[in-house]
Write a protein that holds these residues in place. Structure first.
Motif, PDB file in Angstrom:
ATOM      1  N   GLY A  44     -11.400 -15.361 -12.252  1.00  0.00           N
ATOM      2  CA  GLY A  44     -11.017 -15.656 -10.871  1.00  0.00           C
ATOM      3  C   GLY A  44      -9.551 -16.033 -10.750  1.00  0.00           C
ATOM      4  N   HIS A  45      -9.077 -16.883 -11.636  1.00  0.00           N
ATOM      5  CA  HIS A  45      -7.674 -17.306 -11.616  1.00  0.00           C
ATOM      6  C   HIS A  45      -6.747 -16.115 -11.869  1.00  0.00           C
ATOM      7  N   CYS A  46      -7.070 -15.342 -12.873  1.00  0.00           N
ATOM      8  CA  CYS A  46      -6.269 -14.164 -13.228  1.00  0.00           C
ATOM      9  C   CYS A  46      -6.286 -13.141 -12.086  1.00  0.00           C
ATOM     10  N   SER A  47      -7.454 -12.914 -11.486  1.00  0.00           N
ATOM     11  CA  SER A  47      -7.578 -11.953 -10.377  1.00  0.00           C
ATOM     12  C   SER A  47      -6.717 -12.360  -9.192  1.00  0.00           C
ATOM     13  N   ASN A  48      -6.697 -13.656  -8.899  1.00  0.00           N
ATOM     14  CA  ASN A  48      -5.843 -14.137  -7.809  1.00  0.00           C
ATOM     15  C   ASN A  48      -4.376 -13.856  -8.105  1.00  0.00           C
ATOM     16  N   MET A  49      -3.969 -14.072  -9.350  1.00  0.00           N
ATOM     17  CA  MET A  49      -2.586 -13.828  -9.729  1.00  0.00           C
ATOM     18  C   MET A  49      -2.223 -12.347  -9.530  1.00  0.00           C
ATOM     19  N   PHE A  50      -3.087 -11.458 -10.025  1.00  0.00           N
ATOM     20  CA  PHE A  50      -2.816 -10.030  -9.872  1.00  0.00           C
ATOM     21  C   PHE A  50      -2.897  -9.604  -8.415  1.00  0.00           C
ATOM     22  N   GLY A  51      -3.842 -10.152  -7.680  1.00  0.00           N
ATOM     23  CA  GLY A  51      -3.994  -9.806  -6.267  1.00  0.00           C
ATOM     24  C   GLY A  51      -2.807 -10.216  -5.421  1.00  0.00           C
ATOM     25  N   ASN A  52      -2.068 -11.220  -5.866  1.00  0.00           N
ATOM     26  CA  ASN A  52      -0.901 -11.692  -5.125  1.00  0.00           C
ATOM     27  C   ASN A  52       0.398 -11.003  -5.529  1.00  0.00           C
ATOM     28  N   MET A  53       0.321 -10.077  -6.458  1.00  0.00           N
ATOM     29  CA  MET A  53       1.524  -9.344  -6.882  1.00  0.00           C
ATOM     30  C   MET A  53       1.925  -8.338  -5.809  1.00  0.00           C
ATOM     31  N   PRO A  54       3.184  -7.946  -5.812  1.00  0.00           N
ATOM     32  CA  PRO A  54       3.618  -6.904  -4.871  1.00  0.00           C
ATOM     33  C   PRO A  54       2.815  -5.613  -5.081  1.00  0.00           C
ATOM     34  N   MET A  55       2.628  -4.874  -4.008  1.00  0.00           N
ATOM     35  CA  MET A  55       1.823  -3.648  -4.053  1.00  0.00           C
ATOM     36  C   MET A  55       2.310  -2.679  -5.129  1.00  0.00           C
ATOM     37  N   LYS A  56       3.603  -2.500  -5.264  1.00  0.00           N
ATOM     38  CA  LYS A  56       4.136  -1.555  -6.253  1.00  0.00           C
ATOM     39  C   LYS A  56       3.715  -1.959  -7.673  1.00  0.00           C
ATOM     40  N   SER A  57       3.757  -3.245  -7.965  1.00  0.00           N
ATOM     41  CA  SER A  57       3.330  -3.733  -9.283  1.00  0.00           C
ATOM     42  C   SER A  57       1.845  -3.473  -9.498  1.00  0.00           C
ATOM     43  N   ARG A  58       1.039  -3.752  -8.474  1.00  0.00           N
ATOM     44  CA  ARG A  58      -0.405  -3.504  -8.591  1.00  0.00           C
ATOM     45  C   ARG A  58      -0.692  -2.020  -8.795  1.00  0.00           C
ATOM     46  N   GLN A  59       0.051  -1.168  -8.105  1.00  0.00           N
ATOM     47  CA  GLN A  59      -0.137   0.277  -8.267  1.00  0.00           C
ATOM     48  C   GLN A  59       0.203   0.716  -9.689  1.00  0.00           C
ATOM     49  N   ASN A  60       1.300   0.213 -10.229  1.00  0.00           N
ATOM     50  CA  ASN A  60       1.706   0.578 -11.589  1.00  0.00           C
ATOM     51  C   ASN A  60       0.667   0.136 -12.613  1.00  0.00           C
ATOM     52  N   ILE A  61       0.197  -1.076 -12.475  1.00  0.00           N
ATOM     53  CA  ILE A  61      -0.802  -1.591 -13.413  1.00  0.00           C
ATOM     54  C   ILE A  61      -2.112  -0.825 -13.269  1.00  0.00           C
ATOM     55  N   ALA A  62      -2.475  -0.489 -12.043  1.00  0.00           N
ATOM     56  CA  ALA A  62      -3.705   0.277 -11.811  1.00  0.00           C
ATOM     57  C   ALA A  62      -3.646   1.636 -12.501  1.00  0.00           C
ATOM     58  N   VAL A  63      -2.496   2.288 -12.448  1.00  0.00           N
ATOM     59  CA  VAL A  63      -2.348   3.596 -13.100  1.00  0.00           C
ATOM     60  C   VAL A  63      -2.536   3.463 -14.606  1.00  0.00           C
ATOM     61  N   VAL A  64      -1.869   2.500 -15.202  1.00  0.00           N
ATOM     62  CA  VAL A  64      -1.939   2.325 -16.653  1.00  0.00           C
ATOM     63  C   VAL A  64      -3.337   1.913 -17.094  1.00  0.00           C
ATOM     64  N   SER A  65      -4.003   1.090 -16.306  1.00  0.00           N
ATOM     65  CA  SER A  65      -5.333   0.612 -16.692  1.00  0.00           C
ATOM     66  C   SER A  65      -6.446   1.580 -16.301  1.00  0.00           C
ATOM     67  N   GLY A  66      -6.112   2.617 -15.529  1.00  0.00           N
ATOM     68  CA  GLY A  66      -7.112   3.604 -15.124  1.00  0.00           C
ATOM     69  C   GLY A  66      -8.059   3.092 -14.058  1.00  0.00           C
ATOM     70  N   LEU A  67      -7.560   2.205 -13.205  1.00  0.00           N
ATOM     71  CA  LEU A  67      -8.388   1.604 -12.163  1.00  0.00           C
ATOM     72  C   LEU A  67      -7.804   1.871 -10.790  1.00  0.00           C
ATOM     73  N   SER A  68      -8.598   1.676  -9.761  1.00  0.00           N
ATOM     74  CA  SER A  68      -8.071   1.752  -8.402  1.00  0.00           C
ATOM     75  C   SER A  68      -7.290   0.470  -8.135  1.00  0.00           C
ATOM     76  N   VAL A  69      -6.375   0.528  -7.197  1.00  0.00           N
ATOM     77  CA  VAL A  69      -5.563  -0.643  -6.862  1.00  0.00           C
ATOM     78  C   VAL A  69      -6.463  -1.781  -6.378  1.00  0.00           C
ATOM     79  N   SER A  70      -7.487  -1.462  -5.612  1.00  0.00           N
ATOM     80  CA  SER A  70      -8.349  -2.519  -5.062  1.00  0.00           C
ATOM     81  C   SER A  70      -9.217  -3.186  -6.128  1.00  0.00           C
ATOM     82  N   SER A  71      -9.657  -2.447  -7.117  1.00  0.00           N
ATOM     83  CA  SER A  71     -10.530  -3.030  -8.136  1.00  0.00           C
ATOM     84  C   SER A  71      -9.773  -3.560  -9.352  1.00  0.00           C
ATOM     85  N   MET A  72      -8.495  -3.206  -9.470  1.00  0.00           N
ATOM     86  CA  MET A  72      -7.720  -3.562 -10.651  1.00  0.00           C
ATOM     87  C   MET A  72      -7.706  -5.046 -10.976  1.00  0.00           C
ATOM     88  N   PRO A  73      -7.418  -5.955 -10.032  1.00  0.00           N
ATOM     89  CA  PRO A  73      -7.309  -7.364 -10.423  1.00  0.00           C
ATOM     90  C   PRO A  73      -8.558  -7.907 -11.125  1.00  0.00           C
TER      91      PRO A  73
END
Length: 113
Positions: A44-73
């Motif tokens: 939960g703590h980690c998800s909040n941190m990722f969820g609060n990141m800028p959209m571009k950062s979340r998109q980049n991490i989602a691509v590398v992790s193979g996840l959708s932006v919404s489910s990534m955190p």
């Protein structure tokens, strides 16, 4: 690369550590994460941190992790926490990622392999 620093930050937050993790501290955190309620709290703590990141950062991490932006955190944090609990994400991986170097082991955990 900026992505590595984001993963390093998440890993550090997830295991409640700073830049480097001693073997004793890693084992202690690994033991704590054996408890499902502690895993849930850290995810939960980690998800909040990722969820609060800028959209571009979340998109980049989602691509590398193979996840959708919404489910990534949530899913990425679950992978990281369970990776530490199971030992798939080793102390060496955590320390390397904290220093900005993504190891093959850490990359596998991030991708859920």
């Amino acid at each position: 690369m900026k992505f590595y620093k984001l993963i390093a930050a998440c890993t550090a937050v997830t295991i409640l550590a700073g830049c480097g993790v001693s073997e004793g501290r890693y084992k202690e955190v690994q033991g704590l994460l054996a408890k499902p309620e502690r895993q849930k709290a850290e995810i939960g703590h980690c998800s909040n941190m990722f969820g609060n990141m800028p959209m571009k950062s979340r998109q980049n991490i989602a691509v590398v992790s193979g996840l959708s932006v919404s489910s990534m955190p949530t899913i990425l944090c679950k992978r990281l926490v369970q990776g530490i609990a199971s030992g798939k994400l080793t102390r060496a991986d955590v320390n390397s990622v904290s220093n900005g170097n993504l190891t093959p082991g850490a990359f596998k955990v991030i991708q859920g392999r």
